[in-house]
Each structure stands twice: as C-alpha cells, then as structure tokens.
Scaffold this motif. Structure first.
Motif, PDB file in Angstrom:
ATOM      1  N   VAL A   1     -17.624   7.683   7.588  1.00  0.00           N
ATOM      2  CA  VAL A   1     -16.662   7.109   8.529  1.00  0.00           C
ATOM      3  C   VAL A   1     -15.260   7.276   7.957  1.00  0.00           C
ATOM      4  O   VAL A   1     -15.035   7.086   6.760  1.00  0.00           O
ATOM      5  CB  VAL A   1     -16.965   5.613   8.776  1.00  0.00           C
ATOM      6  CG1 VAL A   1     -15.908   4.983   9.673  1.00  0.00           C
ATOM      7  CG2 VAL A   1     -18.344   5.436   9.388  1.00  0.00           C
ATOM      8  N   LEU A   2     -14.317   7.627   8.824  1.00  0.00           N
ATOM      9  CA  LEU A   2     -12.917   7.774   8.424  1.00  0.00           C
ATOM     10  C   LEU A   2     -12.091   6.651   9.033  1.00  0.00           C
ATOM     11  O   LEU A   2     -12.352   6.223  10.154  1.00  0.00           O
ATOM     12  CB  LEU A   2     -12.369   9.117   8.900  1.00  0.00           C
ATOM     13  CG  LEU A   2     -13.083  10.351   8.372  1.00  0.00           C
ATOM     14  CD1 LEU A   2     -12.526  11.605   9.038  1.00  0.00           C
ATOM     15  CD2 LEU A   2     -12.947  10.440   6.867  1.00  0.00           C
ATOM     16  N   LEU A   3     -11.098   6.186   8.307  1.00  0.00           N
ATOM     17  CA  LEU A   3     -10.169   5.174   8.780  1.00  0.00           C
ATOM     18  C   LEU A   3      -8.786   5.802   8.782  1.00  0.00           C
ATOM     19  O   LEU A   3      -8.319   6.278   7.751  1.00  0.00           O
ATOM     20  CB  LEU A   3     -10.208   3.956   7.844  1.00  0.00           C
ATOM     21  CG  LEU A   3      -9.451   2.715   8.276  1.00  0.00           C
ATOM     22  CD1 LEU A   3     -10.130   2.076   9.486  1.00  0.00           C
ATOM     23  CD2 LEU A   3      -9.379   1.707   7.134  1.00  0.00           C
ATOM     24  N   THR A   4      -8.133   5.841   9.950  1.00  0.00           N
ATOM     25  CA  THR A   4      -6.804   6.443  10.021  1.00  0.00           C
ATOM     26  C   THR A   4      -5.794   5.545   9.313  1.00  0.00           C
ATOM     27  O   THR A   4      -6.044   4.361   9.061  1.00  0.00           O
ATOM     28  CB  THR A   4      -6.351   6.641  11.483  1.00  0.00           C
ATOM     29  OG1 THR A   4      -6.184   5.361  12.095  1.00  0.00           O
ATOM     30  CG2 THR A   4      -7.343   7.499  12.263  1.00  0.00           C
ATOM     31  N   ASP A   5      -4.633   6.114   9.015  1.00  0.00           N
ATOM     32  CA  ASP A   5      -3.570   5.337   8.374  1.00  0.00           C
ATOM     33  C   ASP A   5      -3.156   4.163   9.247  1.00  0.00           C
ATOM     34  O   ASP A   5      -2.901   3.068   8.750  1.00  0.00           O
ATOM     35  CB  ASP A   5      -2.359   6.227   8.078  1.00  0.00           C
ATOM     36  CG  ASP A   5      -2.629   7.232   6.974  1.00  0.00           C
ATOM     37  OD1 ASP A   5      -3.611   7.057   6.218  1.00  0.00           O
ATOM     38  OD2 ASP A   5      -1.863   8.207   6.870  1.00  0.00           O
ATOM     39  N   ALA A   6      -3.068   4.386  10.576  1.00  0.00           N
ATOM     40  CA  ALA A   6      -2.679   3.312  11.494  1.00  0.00           C
ATOM     41  C   ALA A   6      -3.694   2.175  11.461  1.00  0.00           C
ATOM     42  O   ALA A   6      -3.329   0.991  11.449  1.00  0.00           O
ATOM     43  CB  ALA A   6      -2.546   3.852  12.921  1.00  0.00           C
ATOM     44  N   ALA A   7      -4.976   2.510  11.428  1.00  0.00           N
ATOM     45  CA  ALA A   7      -6.012   1.487  11.382  1.00  0.00           C
ATOM     46  C   ALA A   7      -5.988   0.754  10.036  1.00  0.00           C
ATOM     47  O   ALA A   7      -6.131  -0.468   9.992  1.00  0.00           O
ATOM     48  CB  ALA A   7      -7.389   2.113  11.631  1.00  0.00           C
ATOM     49  N   ALA A   8      -5.802   1.489   8.950  1.00  0.00           N
ATOM     50  CA  ALA A   8      -5.742   0.856   7.630  1.00  0.00           C
ATOM     51  C   ALA A   8      -4.569  -0.115   7.543  1.00  0.00           C
ATOM     52  O   ALA A   8      -4.707  -1.222   7.007  1.00  0.00           O
ATOM     53  CB  ALA A   8      -5.635   1.922   6.538  1.00  0.00           C
ATOM     54  N   THR A   9      -3.430   0.265   8.089  1.00  0.00           N
ATOM     55  CA  THR A   9      -2.254  -0.609   8.100  1.00  0.00           C
ATOM     56  C   THR A   9      -2.530  -1.881   8.879  1.00  0.00           C
ATOM     57  O   THR A   9      -2.189  -2.983   8.445  1.00  0.00           O
ATOM     58  CB  THR A   9      -1.041   0.132   8.693  1.00  0.00           C
ATOM     59  OG1 THR A   9      -0.761   1.273   7.869  1.00  0.00           O
ATOM     60  CG2 THR A   9       0.180  -0.755   8.774  1.00  0.00           C
ATOM     61  N   LYS A  10      -3.185  -1.753  10.037  1.00  0.00           N
ATOM     62  CA  LYS A  10      -3.505  -2.918  10.857  1.00  0.00           C
ATOM     63  C   LYS A  10      -4.508  -3.821  10.144  1.00  0.00           C
ATOM     64  O   LYS A  10      -4.368  -5.045  10.160  1.00  0.00           O
ATOM     65  CB  LYS A  10      -4.045  -2.489  12.223  1.00  0.00           C
ATOM     66  CG  LYS A  10      -4.306  -3.638  13.164  1.00  0.00           C
ATOM     67  CD  LYS A  10      -3.029  -4.418  13.480  1.00  0.00           C
ATOM     68  CE  LYS A  10      -3.280  -5.523  14.481  1.00  0.00           C
ATOM     69  NZ  LYS A  10      -2.047  -6.269  14.786  1.00  0.00           N
ATOM     70  N   VAL A  11      -5.523  -3.241   9.517  1.00  0.00           N
ATOM     71  CA  VAL A  11      -6.512  -4.033   8.793  1.00  0.00           C
ATOM     72  C   VAL A  11      -5.826  -4.807   7.661  1.00  0.00           C
ATOM     73  O   VAL A  11      -6.077  -6.005   7.477  1.00  0.00           O
ATOM     74  CB  VAL A  11      -7.652  -3.145   8.247  1.00  0.00           C
ATOM     75  CG1 VAL A  11      -8.526  -3.917   7.268  1.00  0.00           C
ATOM     76  CG2 VAL A  11      -8.493  -2.598   9.386  1.00  0.00           C
ATOM     77  N   LYS A  12      -4.946  -4.138   6.911  1.00  0.00           N
ATOM     78  CA  LYS A  12      -4.225  -4.820   5.832  1.00  0.00           C
ATOM     79  C   LYS A  12      -3.424  -5.991   6.376  1.00  0.00           C
ATOM     80  O   LYS A  12      -3.402  -7.081   5.790  1.00  0.00           O
ATOM     81  CB  LYS A  12      -3.290  -3.837   5.110  1.00  0.00           C
ATOM     82  CG  LYS A  12      -3.999  -2.880   4.194  1.00  0.00           C
ATOM     83  CD  LYS A  12      -2.993  -1.939   3.546  1.00  0.00           C
ATOM     84  CE  LYS A  12      -3.683  -0.868   2.733  1.00  0.00           C
ATOM     85  NZ  LYS A  12      -2.733   0.098   2.165  1.00  0.00           N
ATOM     86  N   SER A  13      -2.756  -5.779   7.509  1.00  0.00           N
ATOM     87  CA  SER A  13      -1.968  -6.833   8.137  1.00  0.00           C
ATOM     88  C   SER A  13      -2.844  -8.020   8.541  1.00  0.00           C
ATOM     89  O   SER A  13      -2.491  -9.178   8.305  1.00  0.00           O
ATOM     90  CB  SER A  13      -1.242  -6.263   9.358  1.00  0.00           C
ATOM     91  OG  SER A  13      -0.639  -7.292  10.109  1.00  0.00           O
ATOM     92  N   LEU A  14      -3.989  -7.742   9.139  1.00  0.00           N
ATOM     93  CA  LEU A  14      -4.900  -8.811   9.553  1.00  0.00           C
ATOM     94  C   LEU A  14      -5.452  -9.571   8.353  1.00  0.00           C
ATOM     95  O   LEU A  14      -5.583 -10.803   8.394  1.00  0.00           O
ATOM     96  CB  LEU A  14      -6.041  -8.235  10.394  1.00  0.00           C
ATOM     97  CG  LEU A  14      -5.646  -7.696  11.773  1.00  0.00           C
ATOM     98  CD1 LEU A  14      -6.808  -6.935  12.401  1.00  0.00           C
ATOM     99  CD2 LEU A  14      -5.188  -8.823  12.680  1.00  0.00           C
ATOM    100  N   LEU A  15      -5.775  -8.853   7.285  1.00  0.00           N
ATOM    101  CA  LEU A  15      -6.289  -9.511   6.085  1.00  0.00           C
ATOM    102  C   LEU A  15      -5.221 -10.395   5.433  1.00  0.00           C
ATOM    103  O   LEU A  15      -5.523 -11.476   4.936  1.00  0.00           O
ATOM    104  CB  LEU A  15      -6.810  -8.479   5.091  1.00  0.00           C
ATOM    105  CG  LEU A  15      -8.121  -7.801   5.487  1.00  0.00           C
ATOM    106  CD1 LEU A  15      -8.456  -6.680   4.521  1.00  0.00           C
ATOM    107  CD2 LEU A  15      -9.252  -8.802   5.571  1.00  0.00           C
TER     108      LEU A  15
END
Length: 114
Positions: free
Chosen positions: A10-24
C-alpha cells in the motif's frame, strides 16, 4: 509491541501523510497508526476500513511513510497490494480515497468492491 517483519504494497501519498500527521497531532497521541483493512460487506462484497489503531495484530504488515506508519492485517494484504491512499480537499471531494488496482469492480456508490 511485537516485531512486524512483513511489508505491504500500500502507498500513502504525501497529501494523505500530511493529513494523517495533522489528525494525529489533534488527537495528541503518538501511539496510533493508520490501519487499512478489507472486510466482507457492502453491495459488491468487500469494503475498506481506514482508521487509527494502537494494536499490534499477529501477522501485521507495516510500512513507514515519513513518520506515518500504515498497517495492514495479514488477511487484507493480498486485496490491497498496489493500492494508493490519497487525501483530497477540493469543492467536489474531501476525504481519504483509495485507488486499488486489485478491485475488479465496485458498486455505484463506490463504497465497496469485488
């Protein structure tokens, strides 16, 4: 924590990684990881589950994306190989999306696949 040795496709795009970091950061927890799983259900047979999880399950496959760990259980790995998790924030769509080349087809609502 158990040692996870398997890695998933599974790949996580930069945009998704940024959003996940923000939510965490909003949650104020550093023990959570993003888990994606495939479960029976929906009108096409299988549905995605995407959520934060602190558990280590036997056979989990883990991959790190710039500090964001994405975890897939051993039963879901073959269904998700090559899938890309993205995050869209536009007028038309907001939220996480999953582009999965393993999905042979999906229902009209796009919530499930086979």
């Amino acid at each position: 924590m158990s040692q996870a040795t398997a890695e998933h496709g599974v790949l996580l795009t930069d945009a998704a990684a940024t959003k996940v970091k923000s939510l965490l950061e909003q949650e104020g927890r550093d023990d959570l990881r993003l888990r994606i799983a495939v479960q029976p259900g929906g009108c096409s047979g299988l549905i995605y589950q995407l959520y934060f999880d602190e558990r280590d399950l036997d056979g989990d496959a883990v991959r790190d994306f710039e500090g964001v760990e994405v975890v897939v259980d051993k039963m879901s790995v073959p269904y998700l190989d090559g899938a890309t998790i993205d995050f869209a924030d536009t007028i038309e769509r907001q939220g996480f999306t999953i582009d999965n080349p393993q999905a042979a087809g999906s229902c009209a609502c796009g919530e499930s696949f086979h």
